[in-house]
Design a protein around this motif. Structure first.
Motif, PDB file in Angstrom:
ATOM      1  N   TRP A  30      -8.065  46.249  95.217  1.00  0.00           N
ATOM      2  CA  TRP A  30      -8.920  46.174  96.406  1.00  0.00           C
ATOM      3  C   TRP A  30     -10.216  46.953  96.204  1.00  0.00           C
ATOM      4  O   TRP A  30     -11.264  46.591  96.751  1.00  0.00           O
ATOM      5  CB  TRP A  30      -8.187  46.648  97.657  1.00  0.00           C
ATOM      6  N   ALA A  31     -10.182  48.039  95.427  1.00  0.00           N
ATOM      7  CA  ALA A  31     -11.418  48.780  95.151  1.00  0.00           C
ATOM      8  C   ALA A  31     -12.378  47.933  94.327  1.00  0.00           C
ATOM      9  O   ALA A  31     -13.586  47.929  94.579  1.00  0.00           O
ATOM     10  CB  ALA A  31     -11.115  50.088  94.429  1.00  0.00           C
ATOM     11  N   VAL A  32     -11.842  47.209  93.352  1.00  0.00           N
ATOM     12  CA  VAL A  32     -12.678  46.315  92.546  1.00  0.00           C
ATOM     13  C   VAL A  32     -13.335  45.280  93.456  1.00  0.00           C
ATOM     14  O   VAL A  32     -14.549  45.066  93.420  1.00  0.00           O
ATOM     15  CB  VAL A  32     -11.865  45.645  91.425  1.00  0.00           C
ATOM     16  N   ASP A  33     -12.537  44.642  94.300  1.00  0.00           N
ATOM     17  CA  ASP A  33     -13.089  43.625  95.196  1.00  0.00           C
ATOM     18  C   ASP A  33     -14.079  44.214  96.196  1.00  0.00           C
ATOM     19  O   ASP A  33     -15.090  43.584  96.521  1.00  0.00           O
ATOM     20  CB  ASP A  33     -11.963  42.880  95.924  1.00  0.00           C
ATOM     21  N   ALA A  34     -13.807  45.432  96.673  1.00  0.00           N
ATOM     22  CA  ALA A  34     -14.751  46.074  97.599  1.00  0.00           C
ATOM     23  C   ALA A  34     -16.090  46.316  96.908  1.00  0.00           C
ATOM     24  O   ALA A  34     -17.145  46.047  97.482  1.00  0.00           O
ATOM     25  CB  ALA A  34     -14.174  47.395  98.118  1.00  0.00           C
ATOM     26  N   LEU A  35     -16.043  46.797  95.676  1.00  0.00           N
ATOM     27  CA  LEU A  35     -17.276  47.020  94.925  1.00  0.00           C
ATOM     28  C   LEU A  35     -18.044  45.715  94.733  1.00  0.00           C
ATOM     29  O   LEU A  35     -19.271  45.692  94.794  1.00  0.00           O
ATOM     30  CB  LEU A  35     -16.969  47.645  93.561  1.00  0.00           C
ATOM     31  N   LEU A  36     -17.317  44.626  94.497  1.00  0.00           N
ATOM     32  CA  LEU A  36     -17.938  43.311  94.302  1.00  0.00           C
ATOM     33  C   LEU A  36     -18.365  42.678  95.625  1.00  0.00           C
ATOM     34  O   LEU A  36     -19.066  41.669  95.640  1.00  0.00           O
ATOM     35  CB  LEU A  36     -16.974  42.369  93.574  1.00  0.00           C
ATOM     36  N   ARG A  37     -17.900  43.254  96.740  1.00  0.00           N
ATOM     37  CA  ARG A  37     -18.209  42.789  98.097  1.00  0.00           C
ATOM     38  C   ARG A  37     -17.661  41.391  98.383  1.00  0.00           C
ATOM     39  O   ARG A  37     -18.191  40.648  99.192  1.00  0.00           O
ATOM     40  CB  ARG A  37     -19.710  42.856  98.370  1.00  0.00           C
ATOM     41  N   MET A  38     -16.531  41.061  97.699  1.00  0.00           N
ATOM     42  CA  MET A  38     -15.844  39.791  97.961  1.00  0.00           C
ATOM     43  C   MET A  38     -14.436  39.884  97.397  1.00  0.00           C
ATOM     44  O   MET A  38     -14.180  40.582  96.420  1.00  0.00           O
ATOM     45  CB  MET A  38     -16.588  38.626  97.317  1.00  0.00           C
ATOM     46  N   GLN A  39     -13.533  39.191  98.041  1.00  0.00           N
ATOM     47  CA  GLN A  39     -12.167  39.155  97.555  1.00  0.00           C
ATOM     48  C   GLN A  39     -12.070  38.108  96.456  1.00  0.00           C
ATOM     49  O   GLN A  39     -12.402  36.943  96.659  1.00  0.00           O
ATOM     50  CB  GLN A  39     -11.180  38.836  98.688  1.00  0.00           C
ATOM     51  N   THR A  40     -11.617  38.551  95.281  1.00  0.00           N
ATOM     52  CA  THR A  40     -11.536  37.654  94.127  1.00  0.00           C
ATOM     53  C   THR A  40     -10.134  37.159  93.839  1.00  0.00           C
ATOM     54  O   THR A  40      -9.960  36.227  93.050  1.00  0.00           O
ATOM     55  CB  THR A  40     -12.069  38.349  92.857  1.00  0.00           C
TER      56      THR A  40
END
Length: 175
Positions: A30-40
């Protein structure tokens, strides 16, 4: 169907923590997706980092929402789950005088999260969130376990979006 931590449930939890004055930083997928600003991808849980002194308040809030501590774990790392399958993997730290986060591992050794690692900011749903920085995400994934397919993908996304260097074992083998 496997249990999942959807964005809406995560936002609800993060708002509860914020309202109670408990600062949390997202770690993991979830931290990765938050940094990317989208759910992957789907997430089976959420990994959070918080101060050790906030553990009693966190437990009280989650207990009132039907969460229980799963067997296993330690004082500084444990999983809380509810009957619907939502899971929260908790990592408690103490900040040292330099702002580094000191996390006591199961083996009794301390893992040091660098102070700069707590500067990550991202978005889940429509809310801004604190999360570990891209560099610290890589550092965390580089130690302690064998990366899975989702880990390789998460690391590749961080590299593509933020230009972070990946150690050789976090890169897929070229054919």
């Amino acid at each position: 169907m496997k249990p999942e931590m959807p964005a809406e449930a995560l936002v609800d939890l993060l708002q509860l923590f914020e309202k109670a004055g408990i600062e949390v930083w997202l770690d993991g997928g979830w931290a990765v997706d938050a940094l990317l600003r989208m759910q992957t991808r789907p997430h089976k849980d959420v990994d959070i980092i918080l101060r050790t002194v906030d553990l009693p308040g966190l437990r009280d809030i989650l207990r009132s929402r039907g969460f229980e501590i799963r067997h296993g774990g330690t004082e500084s790392n444990f999983v809380l789950a509810d009957l619907s399958g939502l899971e929260i993997d908790v990592h408690a730290i103490v900040f040292d005088l330099d702002g580094n986060g000191v996390y006591r591992m199961e083996n009794g050794l301390d893992w040091i999260f660098p102070a700069a690692g707590f500067t990550g900011r991202g978005v889940v749903g429509e809310i801004g969130v604190r999360c570990l920085s891209p560099e610290t995400q890589v550092q965390c994934h580089a130690h302690g376990y064998v990366p899975t397919e989702k880990d390789f993908r998460d690391m590749e996304l961080l590299q593509a979006h933020f230009g972070v260097d990946l150690p050789p074992h976090l890169r897929r083998n070229s054919i």
